[in-house]
Motif scaffolding. Structure first.
Motif, PDB file in Angstrom:
ATOM      1  N   MET A   1      43.226  52.594  24.677  1.00  0.00           N
ATOM      2  CA  MET A   1      42.348  51.941  23.720  1.00  0.00           C
ATOM      3  C   MET A   1      42.355  50.424  23.916  1.00  0.00           C
ATOM      4  O   MET A   1      41.326  49.797  23.780  1.00  0.00           O
ATOM      5  N   ALA A   2      43.518  49.877  24.230  1.00  0.00           N
ATOM      6  CA  ALA A   2      43.610  48.425  24.408  1.00  0.00           C
ATOM      7  C   ALA A   2      42.677  47.954  25.518  1.00  0.00           C
ATOM      8  O   ALA A   2      41.988  46.934  25.369  1.00  0.00           O
ATOM      9  N   ARG A   3      42.620  48.699  26.612  1.00  0.00           N
ATOM     10  CA  ARG A   3      41.760  48.321  27.736  1.00  0.00           C
ATOM     11  C   ARG A   3      40.289  48.370  27.337  1.00  0.00           C
ATOM     12  O   ARG A   3      39.512  47.477  27.665  1.00  0.00           O
ATOM     13  N   ILE A   4      39.918  49.388  26.612  1.00  0.00           N
ATOM     14  CA  ILE A   4      38.523  49.530  26.162  1.00  0.00           C
ATOM     15  C   ILE A   4      38.159  48.378  25.233  1.00  0.00           C
ATOM     16  O   ILE A   4      37.094  47.767  25.379  1.00  0.00           O
ATOM     17  N   HIS A   5      39.038  48.072  24.303  1.00  0.00           N
ATOM     18  CA  HIS A   5      38.756  46.990  23.356  1.00  0.00           C
ATOM     19  C   HIS A   5      38.705  45.640  24.058  1.00  0.00           C
ATOM     20  O   HIS A   5      37.861  44.800  23.730  1.00  0.00           O
ATOM     21  N   ARG A   6      39.588  45.411  25.029  1.00  0.00           N
ATOM     22  CA  ARG A   6      39.511  44.161  25.811  1.00  0.00           C
ATOM     23  C   ARG A   6      38.175  44.079  26.542  1.00  0.00           C
ATOM     24  O   ARG A   6      37.584  43.012  26.661  1.00  0.00           O
ATOM     25  N   GLY A   7      37.711  45.226  27.022  1.00  0.00           N
ATOM     26  CA  GLY A   7      36.423  45.265  27.711  1.00  0.00           C
ATOM     27  C   GLY A   7      35.270  44.867  26.806  1.00  0.00           C
ATOM     28  O   GLY A   7      34.371  44.125  27.234  1.00  0.00           O
ATOM     29  N   PHE A   8      35.282  45.329  25.558  1.00  0.00           N
ATOM     30  CA  PHE A   8      34.221  44.939  24.620  1.00  0.00           C
ATOM     31  C   PHE A   8      34.270  43.442  24.341  1.00  0.00           C
ATOM     32  O   PHE A   8      33.239  42.761  24.345  1.00  0.00           O
ATOM     33  N   LYS A   9      35.460  42.937  24.100  1.00  0.00           N
ATOM     34  CA  LYS A   9      35.598  41.503  23.835  1.00  0.00           C
ATOM     35  C   LYS A   9      35.105  40.692  25.034  1.00  0.00           C
ATOM     36  O   LYS A   9      34.389  39.698  24.874  1.00  0.00           O
ATOM     37  N   SER A  10      35.467  41.123  26.211  1.00  0.00           N
ATOM     38  CA  SER A  10      35.063  40.435  27.431  1.00  0.00           C
ATOM     39  C   SER A  10      33.547  40.494  27.634  1.00  0.00           C
ATOM     40  O   SER A  10      32.918  39.494  28.012  1.00  0.00           O
ATOM     41  N   ALA A  11      32.960  41.641  27.370  1.00  0.00           N
ATOM     42  CA  ALA A  11      31.512  41.799  27.563  1.00  0.00           C
ATOM     43  C   ALA A  11      30.715  40.920  26.614  1.00  0.00           C
ATOM     44  O   ALA A  11      29.731  40.282  27.020  1.00  0.00           O
ATOM     45  N   PHE A  12      31.134  40.858  25.347  1.00  0.00           N
ATOM     46  CA  PHE A  12      30.422  39.985  24.417  1.00  0.00           C
ATOM     47  C   PHE A  12      30.644  38.514  24.765  1.00  0.00           C
ATOM     48  O   PHE A  12      29.721  37.704  24.659  1.00  0.00           O
ATOM     49  N   ALA A  13      31.848  38.169  25.204  1.00  0.00           N
ATOM     50  CA  ALA A  13      32.116  36.785  25.633  1.00  0.00           C
ATOM     51  C   ALA A  13      31.252  36.438  26.847  1.00  0.00           C
ATOM     52  O   ALA A  13      30.715  35.321  26.940  1.00  0.00           O
ATOM     53  N   GLU A  14      31.108  37.381  27.757  1.00  0.00           N
ATOM     54  CA  GLU A  14      30.262  37.151  28.933  1.00  0.00           C
ATOM     55  C   GLU A  14      28.811  36.943  28.518  1.00  0.00           C
ATOM     56  O   GLU A  14      28.133  36.029  29.010  1.00  0.00           O
ATOM     57  N   ASN A  15      28.303  37.766  27.598  1.00  0.00           N
ATOM     58  CA  ASN A  15      26.923  37.597  27.136  1.00  0.00           C
ATOM     59  C   ASN A  15      26.744  36.234  26.479  1.00  0.00           C
ATOM     60  O   ASN A  15      25.718  35.581  26.667  1.00  0.00           O
ATOM     61  N   HIS A  16      27.736  35.813  25.717  1.00  0.00           N
ATOM     62  CA  HIS A  16      27.685  34.500  25.076  1.00  0.00           C
ATOM     63  C   HIS A  16      27.639  33.401  26.133  1.00  0.00           C
ATOM     64  O   HIS A  16      26.834  32.468  26.051  1.00  0.00           O
ATOM     65  N   ARG A  17      28.486  33.525  27.136  1.00  0.00           N
ATOM     66  CA  ARG A  17      28.571  32.511  28.187  1.00  0.00           C
ATOM     67  C   ARG A  17      27.290  32.463  29.021  1.00  0.00           C
ATOM     68  O   ARG A  17      26.783  31.389  29.332  1.00  0.00           O
ATOM     69  N   LEU A  18      26.745  33.619  29.368  1.00  0.00           N
ATOM     70  CA  LEU A  18      25.568  33.677  30.225  1.00  0.00           C
ATOM     71  C   LEU A  18      24.259  33.405  29.491  1.00  0.00           C
ATOM     72  O   LEU A  18      23.212  33.234  30.126  1.00  0.00           O
ATOM     73  N   ALA A  19      24.309  33.360  28.176  1.00  0.00           N
ATOM     74  CA  ALA A  19      23.096  33.235  27.365  1.00  0.00           C
ATOM     75  C   ALA A  19      22.259  32.014  27.707  1.00  0.00           C
ATOM     76  O   ALA A  19      21.040  32.023  27.532  1.00  0.00           O
ATOM     77  N   ASP A  20      22.891  30.965  28.219  1.00  0.00           N
ATOM     78  CA  ASP A  20      22.166  29.719  28.497  1.00  0.00           C
ATOM     79  C   ASP A  20      21.327  29.769  29.771  1.00  0.00           C
ATOM     80  O   ASP A  20      20.779  28.766  30.197  1.00  0.00           O
ATOM     81  N   GLY A  21      21.215  30.932  30.365  1.00  0.00           N
ATOM     82  CA  GLY A  21      20.435  31.078  31.587  1.00  0.00           C
ATOM     83  C   GLY A  21      21.310  31.206  32.818  1.00  0.00           C
ATOM     84  O   GLY A  21      20.812  31.424  33.920  1.00  0.00           O
ATOM     85  N   THR A  22      22.615  31.086  32.639  1.00  0.00           N
ATOM     86  CA  THR A  22      23.545  31.229  33.749  1.00  0.00           C
ATOM     87  C   THR A  22      23.422  32.610  34.382  1.00  0.00           C
ATOM     88  O   THR A  22      23.813  32.800  35.529  1.00  0.00           O
ATOM     89  N   PHE A  23      22.856  33.563  33.652  1.00  0.00           N
ATOM     90  CA  PHE A  23      22.672  34.912  34.191  1.00  0.00           C
ATOM     91  C   PHE A  23      21.864  34.884  35.488  1.00  0.00           C
ATOM     92  O   PHE A  23      22.041  35.737  36.347  1.00  0.00           O
ATOM     93  N   HIS A  24      21.001  33.879  35.663  1.00  0.00           N
ATOM     94  CA  HIS A  24      20.219  33.766  36.906  1.00  0.00           C
ATOM     95  C   HIS A  24      21.128  33.607  38.129  1.00  0.00           C
ATOM     96  O   HIS A  24      20.800  34.095  39.211  1.00  0.00           O
ATOM     97  N   LYS A  25      22.272  32.948  37.952  1.00  0.00           N
ATOM     98  CA  LYS A  25      23.213  32.755  39.065  1.00  0.00           C
ATOM     99  C   LYS A  25      23.774  34.087  39.565  1.00  0.00           C
ATOM    100  O   LYS A  25      24.306  34.156  40.664  1.00  0.00           O
ATOM    101  N   TYR A  26      23.692  35.112  38.731  1.00  0.00           N
ATOM    102  CA  TYR A  26      24.221  36.424  39.077  1.00  0.00           C
ATOM    103  C   TYR A  26      23.108  37.409  39.433  1.00  0.00           C
ATOM    104  O   TYR A  26      23.317  38.614  39.441  1.00  0.00           O
TER     105      TYR A  26
END
Length: 147
Positions: free
Chosen positions: A1-26
């Motif tokens: 469960m810890a791994r799954i929950h870390r994954g959710f936290k990481s995914a939302f943090a990534e969406n927050h970080r990429l929201a400024d258009g940085t997603f284009h770099k990927y």
């Protein structure tokens, strides 16, 4: 469960970080980014539905942290409300890509980030073997879990 929950936290943090258009770099377009962001929300929602339908009822027999009236279930409601705002924003931006605004999307994520992360961390603590034993959850109880 810890791994799954870390994954959710990481995914939302990534969406927050990429929201400024940085997603284009990927190699993602705005449409691709919005699709990815929706997949994260659907995954978390499905995870919570599974917990409430299949895991919490088994644990609630002896572990009050998982009862229907528990803080975990209340937290799910708070997070679900945040996911509704999140998905509504994704709907709006998908229908009218010109309306997409990184600051607005980040504000939506920020509106439920803290309660979501606190909940995910607390749930992991409540599922630690020592906590389960202390609450009287038995091996037989755990065998009834659907995994």
């Amino acid at each position: 469960m810890a791994r799954i929950h870390r994954g959710f936290k990481s995914a939302f943090a990534e969406n927050h970080r990429l929201a400024d258009g940085t997603f284009h770099k990927y190699g993602m377009s705005l449409r691709g980014f919005l699709h990815h962001a929706r997949a994260v929300a659907l995954s978390l929602d499905g995870h919570h539905r599974n917990e409430e339908a299949n895991i919490f009822p088994v644990l609630a027999r002896t572990h009050p942290a998982f009862a229907r009236s528990s803080a975990h279930v209340a937290s799910h409601r708070v997070i679900h409300d945040g996911l509704e705002r999140y998905n509504a924003y994704l709907d709006k931006a998908s229908a009218d890509p010109g309306s997409y605004n990184a600051a607005e999307f980040r504000a939506v994520i920020d509106s439920f980030k803290e309660p979501m992360e606190k909940h995910l961390d607390q749930e992991v603590r409540d599922l630690e073997p020592s906590t389960l034993r202390l609450m009287g959850v038995t091996v037989e109880d755990l065998k009834r879990l659907p995994f």
